[in-house]
Design a protein around this motif. Sequence first.
Motif, PDB file in Angstrom:
ATOM      1  N   GLN B  52     -36.974  -9.309 -85.449  1.00 18.69           N
ATOM      2  CA  GLN B  52     -38.234  -8.883 -86.077  1.00 18.69           C
ATOM      3  C   GLN B  52     -38.547  -7.411 -85.835  1.00 18.69           C
ATOM      4  O   GLN B  52     -39.572  -6.912 -86.322  1.00 18.69           O
ATOM      5  CB  GLN B  52     -39.399  -9.723 -85.543  1.00 18.69           C
ATOM      6  N   CYS B  69     -39.942  -8.422 -91.026  1.00 15.19           N
ATOM      7  CA  CYS B  69     -39.040  -9.566 -90.986  1.00 15.19           C
ATOM      8  C   CYS B  69     -39.608 -10.563 -89.984  1.00 15.19           C
ATOM      9  O   CYS B  69     -39.097 -10.681 -88.871  1.00 15.19           O
ATOM     10  CB  CYS B  69     -37.627  -9.137 -90.552  1.00 15.19           C
ATOM     11  N   CYS B  75     -37.982 -11.897 -95.065  1.00 14.70           N
ATOM     12  CA  CYS B  75     -38.267 -10.474 -94.856  1.00 14.70           C
ATOM     13  C   CYS B  75     -38.928  -9.963 -96.130  1.00 14.70           C
ATOM     14  O   CYS B  75     -38.755 -10.541 -97.211  1.00 14.70           O
ATOM     15  CB  CYS B  75     -36.971  -9.702 -94.623  1.00 14.70           C
ATOM     16  N   SER B  94     -27.689  -8.289 -95.072  1.00 13.77           N
ATOM     17  CA  SER B  94     -27.785  -8.760 -93.694  1.00 13.77           C
ATOM     18  C   SER B  94     -26.409  -8.697 -93.036  1.00 13.77           C
ATOM     19  O   SER B  94     -25.378  -8.616 -93.722  1.00 13.77           O
ATOM     20  CB  SER B  94     -28.358 -10.181 -93.629  1.00 13.77           C
TER      21      SER B  94
END
Lengths: 108, 114
Positions: B52, B69, B75, B94
Amino acid sequence: GMPVEQNPPALSLYEGADSGLRCNFSTTMKSVQWFQQNHRGRLITLFYLAQGTKENGRLKSTFNSKERYSTLHIKDAQLEDSGTYFCAADTGNYKYVFGAGTRLKVIA
Amino acid sequence: NSKVIQTPRYLVKGQGQKAKMRCIPEKGHPVVFWYQQNKNNEFKFLINFQNQEVLQQIDMTEKRFSAECPSNSPCSLEIQSSEAGDSALYLCASSPRGANSDYTFGSGTRLLVI
């Protein structure tokens, strides 16, 4: 200069032909990834290389960190290979730097 | 099909409006990136997260762009007050590790600001 120089900017190939794309790097990169972007914008991963050579079907890619380049070779080009190809190099700093792309058109 | 899911595919906003796009990273990938690809095919890194937390972001992101996120939620990237120059393809990617690992990209959100 640009950290990633990609050539050629555009390429037309007849079906069945072979050709190569190249990315030169201004500095030592940790790894490189090659993508094909289709007409809808989707980036499809072709290869990820930290070193050496990988082959997948009609595609082959090489990354030489020391000599600061990477290549993507397409053999026996097919119509579905048309699209824009990008190399992206990992600076080791949690982000990739992209080349300007090679617009490939395969002609029947 | 991409394992990174981005929504919406297309977004049309008027100048000054908020524009929000979402990304669900590939399962097991703690590192998330946002890139902007303009009409000249140039990629601009915007921001990245590990879990995060923001790892890096560019100045542009700090002013009108915000991203997060949260755990157990997609996100998101939001432009507070859209400008015509923000029209672009916004790509989320990602990665399992971030540095020295490959990225998986989503299909992108194409934003048009009119």
